[in-house]
Design a protein around this motif. Sequence first.
Motif: not given
Length: 113
Positions: A3-19
């Motif tokens: 996954l490249w650093p500018h991949h949009p999945v990073h926008l949701i991954f952190g909050l998904t890990v938190w939840s």
Amino acid sequence: MRLWPHHPVHLIFGLTVWSVWFVVLYGGLSIGCQLAPPHPDQGPWNWLNLLLGLSTLVIVGALTWLAIQLWRAGGQLEGTGRYICLTSAGLYGVSAFSTLAVALPVLFLPPCI
């Protein structure tokens, strides 16, 4: 697949890990209290709080590492890629802080009261 650093999945991954961590923390606490509750006289210093606290530190470390990596990568990009990296870095930082905030009672309260 990388996954490249500018991949949009990073926008949701952190909050998904938190939840997911929120559910795991309180689910694990409930299961631990049901199967082998520590004695209330031990206060917050018992095996269950230690396990939950160390696990929290691992999650916070991973989220913080991701935030730093994306912040650095965002400085080298322009346009939409830069926006995604820097926004994702902020969201990973918020997720790391939120993970600590959710686990804060582990430091001060006995688990099974």
